[in-house]
Write an enzyme that holds these catalytic residues in place. Sequence first.
Site, mmCIF file in Angstrom:
data_model
loop_
_atom_site.group_PDB
_atom_site.id
_atom_site.type_symbol
_atom_site.label_atom_id
_atom_site.label_comp_id
_atom_site.label_asym_id
_atom_site.label_seq_id
_atom_site.Cartn_x
_atom_site.Cartn_y
_atom_site.Cartn_z
ATOM 1 N N CYS A 381 -1.274 5.344 0.583
ATOM 2 C CA CYS A 381 -2.729 5.247 0.701
ATOM 3 C C CYS A 381 -3.792 4.699 -0.310
ATOM 4 O O CYS A 381 -3.319 3.465 -0.494
ATOM 5 C CB CYS A 381 -3.166 6.551 1.436
ATOM 6 S SG CYS A 381 -4.646 6.327 2.605
ATOM 7 N N HIS A 510 0.669 7.500 5.269
ATOM 8 C CA HIS A 510 1.106 8.769 4.416
ATOM 9 C C HIS A 510 2.460 9.057 5.062
ATOM 10 O O HIS A 510 2.793 10.077 5.901
ATOM 11 C CB HIS A 510 0.244 10.050 4.715
ATOM 12 C CG HIS A 510 -0.985 9.907 4.079
ATOM 13 N ND1 HIS A 510 -1.154 10.143 2.550
ATOM 14 C CD2 HIS A 510 -2.237 9.450 4.420
ATOM 15 C CE1 HIS A 510 -2.532 9.889 2.163
ATOM 16 N NE2 HIS A 510 -3.155 9.397 3.434
ATOM 17 N N GLU A 512 4.958 10.433 3.583
ATOM 18 C CA GLU A 512 5.289 11.857 3.206
ATOM 19 C C GLU A 512 5.289 12.908 4.468
ATOM 20 O O GLU A 512 6.132 13.804 4.518
ATOM 21 C CB GLU A 512 4.667 12.377 1.894
ATOM 22 C CG GLU A 512 3.026 12.539 2.110
ATOM 23 C CD GLU A 512 2.243 11.409 1.964
ATOM 24 O OE1 GLU A 512 2.636 10.339 2.212
ATOM 25 O OE2 GLU A 512 0.914 11.435 1.757
#
Length: 547
Positions: A381, A510, A512
């Site tokens: 990001c 994102h 993750e």
Amino acid sequence: MRTLRFVFVVGGVLSGLGKGVVTASIGNLLKYCNYKVTAIKIDPYINVDAGTMRPTEHGEIFVTEDGGEIDQDLGTYERFLDKNLSKNNNITTGKVFLNVIQKERSLEYNGRNVQLIPDISDEVKRMILEASKNCEISLVEIGGTTGDIENLVFLHAIRELSEEYPSATVMVSYLPFLKNVGELKTKPTQHAVSRLREVGLFPDFLVIRSESGIDEVRKDKLARLCFLPKENIIGDPDVETIYEIPLIFEEQKFHEKILRKLNLPVRKPANDEWKEFVKKLGSGEKLKIGLVGKYVKYGNSEHKDVYISVVEAVKHASVVAGVNPEIVQVSSLNIEKNGVEILNELHGIIVPGGFGSSGIEGKIEAIRYARENNIPYLGLCLGMQLAVVEFARNVCKLRGANSTEFDPNTPNPVIDIIPEQKELIEKKMYGATMRLGAWTAVLKRNSIVHKIYGKEKISERHRHRYEVNPKYIEVLEKSGLVFSGISPDGILMEFIELPEHRFFVATQAHPEFKSRPTKPHPLFVAFLKACKELKNGRKKRRKTLIS
Ligand code: GLN
């Protein structure tokens, strides 16, 4: 479908004991026992969601597929349950009151007076039941500790639910170790349990946090003074990795005891994959990964969990990449003060998401260092936006290039606010208005990310207001920056990469948030493999690639 059952998890003595991990670990075991499980977090704060909160104070803001900006415990639940949860799995005081006030304004209460009990508590129950739909066992964690004024109405609601549905109540508490007497003390837990009894709830289980585990003497004492069977006191000692907790609970047959309490058949958890993951974690080749971010003190302490999903995603991927990464927290303000020397020992650099101008130049310097020295780089990001800024400044020589978030008057706004976002900000509509949740990207054939994902259409979660300014795409591409993933409408740049670099990949998303222990994210795996290559000196080429 069987009737719904509840496991309520409440806290005593201290907050921050890891109630979220306890809830997630119970859920993990019951899921591996082949029950349909969900988990709900109740946050007694008045914010409607966590989106407007400062991560340096509150910890990471987790994002769900459906665009909820949520307490980080939801991330722990998703990782332990291996399941996407909805934003409805987070209930805050703000959300409950908003619903009730809206109903009152539309005359849904037929003109009677609207009260904390039963109207607020009924709304809490309705929201819990809504989020528990299609499940056999719903875990409900109440934030804070018993005795807090804030969570009283929630405790009232779960007391009623516990009378209406088969349920088990778990209290997570803490035994402090008093050094001067050399003893674990049980009194604070006794008090916490009596506070819970005041609201009509009786714990069926006590999960006891302590540094060293709980001994038989203390179990006997707690059992007698808190009125529960000794075998229902479960030890929860400090561990090296939180992923061990479900296994520690399994050893104590916690799942069997809960299932019996819920009147459900006892089953053996089929959790070999989880055991394998825990066994392998931390066993590979040592590496140092720099996580360049904002590490800010709140009072005297610094929140540990600002980037928790990134840290966990690195751990998950490490098992597949065969490495044991140490995550080095690098403060970007420190780079600004003392230069990039602190990055010398690293085998890879990550710049995660972020907001606000503090430490931005330090992050840009770290990206430059990674690009020029062929050190693996993963941008998430803000980490992608700043990689574009760095490239624009130092490769394309675009003077003063920046994001308008940090320099509204930059002569070269290579990152700029998404037009719809501009209108929202002008109207001061900040809450839940970013570009949020799952969005599709189309990956360029044969690009690095295409090979990593192994497919052309992918979906990742987002949380941002700014984007790559389309006016600069041509000039950036001419100098060698590849836009390797784009939104299906061709408007938003979702991935960038440098093909000549050992590994230089960044995304507006994102990734993750989607990583799971037994299903690590391919981007993180590829990044760690590149870091391992650097460590082993393969393709050793430390020169400026593009300048
Ligand atoms: N501040 C940037 C934006 O709003 C990046 C956000 C993020 O990193 N999540 O676009």
